[in-house]
Design an enzyme around this catalytic site. Structure first.
Site, PDB file in Angstrom:
ATOM      1  N   HIS A  78     -46.295 -29.587  10.620  1.00 22.12           N
ATOM      2  CA  HIS A  78     -46.164 -29.870  12.051  1.00 22.12           C
ATOM      3  C   HIS A  78     -46.031 -31.377  12.218  1.00 22.12           C
ATOM      4  O   HIS A  78     -46.957 -32.134  11.933  1.00 22.12           O
ATOM      5  CB  HIS A  78     -47.406 -29.329  12.778  1.00 22.12           C
ATOM      6  CG  HIS A  78     -47.459 -29.662  14.227  1.00 22.12           C
ATOM      7  ND1 HIS A  78     -48.610 -29.473  14.981  1.00 22.12           N
ATOM      8  CD2 HIS A  78     -46.547 -30.176  15.086  1.00 22.12           C
ATOM      9  CE1 HIS A  78     -48.380 -29.855  16.221  1.00 22.12           C
ATOM     10  NE2 HIS A  78     -47.137 -30.294  16.310  1.00 22.12           N
ATOM     11  N   MET A 101     -46.105 -34.399  14.207  1.00 19.17           N
ATOM     12  CA  MET A 101     -46.547 -35.093  15.420  1.00 19.17           C
ATOM     13  C   MET A 101     -46.201 -36.564  15.263  1.00 19.17           C
ATOM     14  O   MET A 101     -47.062 -37.423  15.113  1.00 19.17           O
ATOM     15  CB  MET A 101     -48.050 -34.882  15.629  1.00 19.17           C
ATOM     16  CG  MET A 101     -48.380 -33.474  16.061  1.00 19.17           C
ATOM     17  SD  MET A 101     -50.152 -33.201  16.248  1.00 19.17           S
ATOM     18  CE  MET A 101     -50.506 -32.430  14.678  1.00 19.17           C
ATOM     19  N   ASP A 135     -51.593 -23.005  18.120  1.00 22.37           N
ATOM     20  CA  ASP A 135     -52.355 -24.016  17.378  1.00 22.37           C
ATOM     21  C   ASP A 135     -53.247 -24.770  18.346  1.00 22.37           C
ATOM     22  O   ASP A 135     -52.770 -25.385  19.293  1.00 22.37           O
ATOM     23  CB  ASP A 135     -51.378 -24.976  16.692  1.00 22.37           C
ATOM     24  CG  ASP A 135     -52.070 -26.066  15.875  1.00 22.37           C
ATOM     25  OD1 ASP A 135     -53.309 -26.039  15.771  1.00 22.37           O
ATOM     26  OD2 ASP A 135     -51.353 -26.933  15.344  1.00 22.37           O
ATOM     27  N   ASP A 141     -50.762 -31.044   9.344  1.00 21.29           N
ATOM     28  CA  ASP A 141     -50.485 -31.852  10.531  1.00 21.29           C
ATOM     29  C   ASP A 141     -50.135 -33.271  10.107  1.00 21.29           C
ATOM     30  O   ASP A 141     -50.992 -34.001   9.588  1.00 21.29           O
ATOM     31  CB  ASP A 141     -51.702 -31.866  11.451  1.00 21.29           C
ATOM     32  CG  ASP A 141     -51.916 -30.543  12.155  1.00 21.29           C
ATOM     33  OD1 ASP A 141     -50.936 -30.018  12.725  1.00 21.29           O
ATOM     34  OD2 ASP A 141     -53.041 -30.021  12.146  1.00 21.29           O
ATOM     35  N   MET A 165     -48.542 -25.226  21.634  1.00 21.94           N
ATOM     36  CA  MET A 165     -49.813 -25.925  21.480  1.00 21.94           C
ATOM     37  C   MET A 165     -50.806 -25.425  22.525  1.00 21.94           C
ATOM     38  O   MET A 165     -50.495 -25.358  23.709  1.00 21.94           O
ATOM     39  CB  MET A 165     -49.625 -27.435  21.630  1.00 21.94           C
ATOM     40  CG  MET A 165     -48.850 -28.089  20.502  1.00 21.94           C
ATOM     41  SD  MET A 165     -49.593 -27.854  18.866  1.00 21.94           S
ATOM     42  CE  MET A 165     -51.198 -28.656  19.080  1.00 21.94           C
ATOM     43  N   HIS A 196     -51.136 -25.006   6.763  1.00 25.46           N
ATOM     44  CA  HIS A 196     -50.647 -25.795   7.894  1.00 25.46           C
ATOM     45  C   HIS A 196     -51.043 -27.252   7.704  1.00 25.46           C
ATOM     46  O   HIS A 196     -52.221 -27.578   7.545  1.00 25.46           O
ATOM     47  CB  HIS A 196     -51.235 -25.255   9.197  1.00 25.46           C
ATOM     48  CG  HIS A 196     -50.664 -25.882  10.431  1.00 25.46           C
ATOM     49  ND1 HIS A 196     -49.447 -25.506  10.959  1.00 25.46           N
ATOM     50  CD2 HIS A 196     -51.141 -26.863  11.233  1.00 25.46           C
ATOM     51  CE1 HIS A 196     -49.211 -26.221  12.042  1.00 25.46           C
ATOM     52  NE2 HIS A 196     -50.213 -27.065  12.227  1.00 25.46           N
ATOM     53  N   SER A 222     -55.457 -24.747   8.773  1.00 26.68           N
ATOM     54  CA  SER A 222     -55.030 -26.132   8.931  1.00 26.68           C
ATOM     55  C   SER A 222     -55.919 -27.039   8.096  1.00 26.68           C
ATOM     56  O   SER A 222     -57.121 -27.168   8.353  1.00 26.68           O
ATOM     57  CB  SER A 222     -55.096 -26.551  10.400  1.00 26.68           C
ATOM     58  OG  SER A 222     -54.836 -27.924  10.517  1.00 26.68           O
ATOM     59  N   MET A 264     -49.168 -36.925  11.297  1.00 23.46           N
ATOM     60  CA  MET A 264     -49.303 -37.764  12.493  1.00 23.46           C
ATOM     61  C   MET A 264     -49.013 -39.214  12.138  1.00 23.46           C
ATOM     62  O   MET A 264     -49.404 -39.687  11.069  1.00 23.46           O
ATOM     63  CB  MET A 264     -50.722 -37.652  13.057  1.00 23.46           C
ATOM     64  CG  MET A 264     -51.207 -36.246  13.284  1.00 23.46           C
ATOM     65  SD  MET A 264     -52.896 -36.239  13.923  1.00 23.46           S
ATOM     66  CE  MET A 264     -53.324 -34.518  13.742  1.00 23.46           C
TER      67      MET A 264
END
Length: 226
Positions: A70, A72, A178, A38, A144, A36, A11, A40
């Protein structure tokens, strides 16, 4: 387990953001399967991180990389087209987020029609059974093992029954975990049936990044062969 293999996903949230592309290339050289990312929005989770321009820049720097995104974010459907254009490979969206027509199937179709792989993720407080109606339409499910939003949190072993339930019900499913995954917690996750492992600070905070990646993979492979 048929058709299931170990997939290691560093990540980049925990990398040196001033040298994002360099760290990404290092991960690929060390055998990472996915990168990976993230994403957000500061609403669905309190933190802000990457957006489509960063994904586009990373895709340009590492065109061969599988970019595992991912989401979020509160309204993930608004991100599908920008991320397609940026070069994302897979979008994993939260079942708890605001979805088109209030229907996860509509979100799945939107991502699939854009030519990307589709994952679905649930927070620690969401029952695993909520995923069951959609699994056969997904490429991956993410459980998660921390509350989403920040790197460096402690692994939640109480999430492992969710992984075990999924593995028993769906033997060929890619099950990603994760949050807090490291050489000290991978045994519990792998023995529960996880085969897709996201690791952030465990890799980037280590003096032996290659060794961490190798340990994660070897542990998953050990349990896949049982």
């Amino acid at each position: 387990m048929s058709n299931v293999k170990s997939i290691i996903c560093p990540s980049l949230l925990s990398c040196d953001l001033a040298r994002l592309a360099d760290d990404a290339k290092e991960m690929l050289r060390m055998g990472a399967d996915y990168l990976h990312m993230d994403l957000m929005d500061g609403h669905f989770v309190p933190n802000l991180s990457f957006g489509p321009p960063v994904i586009a820049s990373l895709h340009k720097a590492c065109p061969e990389a599988y970019l595992d995104c991912h989401l979020m974010v509160s309204e993930p459907y608004k991100w599908v087209q920008p991320l397609k254009e940026a070069g994302a490979s897979c979008l994993t969206f939260h079942l708890e987020s605001e979805l088109p027509e209030n229907d996860p199937n509509a979100m799945i179709r939107m991502i699939r029609d854009a030519g990307m792989h589709v994952g679905m993720v649930i927070k620690p407080g969401t029952p695993v059974e909520t995923l069951f109606p959609y699994v056969d339409k997904l490429d991956m499910v993410l459980i998660m093992t921390v509350e989403p939003g920040f790197s460096g949190q402690k692994f939640m072993p109480e999430m492992m029954p969710k992984v075990k339930t999924l593995r028993e019900k769906y033997p060929s499913l890619n099950i990603q975990v994760d949050g807090g995954l490291s050489p000290s917690t991978i045994e519990e996750a792998a023995s529960s049936g996880a085969n897709v492992v996201v690791a952030a600070s465990a890799i980037f905070g280590s003096d032996d990044r290659q060794g961490v990646i190798n340990t994660l993979r070897e542990t998953v492979d050990k349990h896949l062969q049982k």
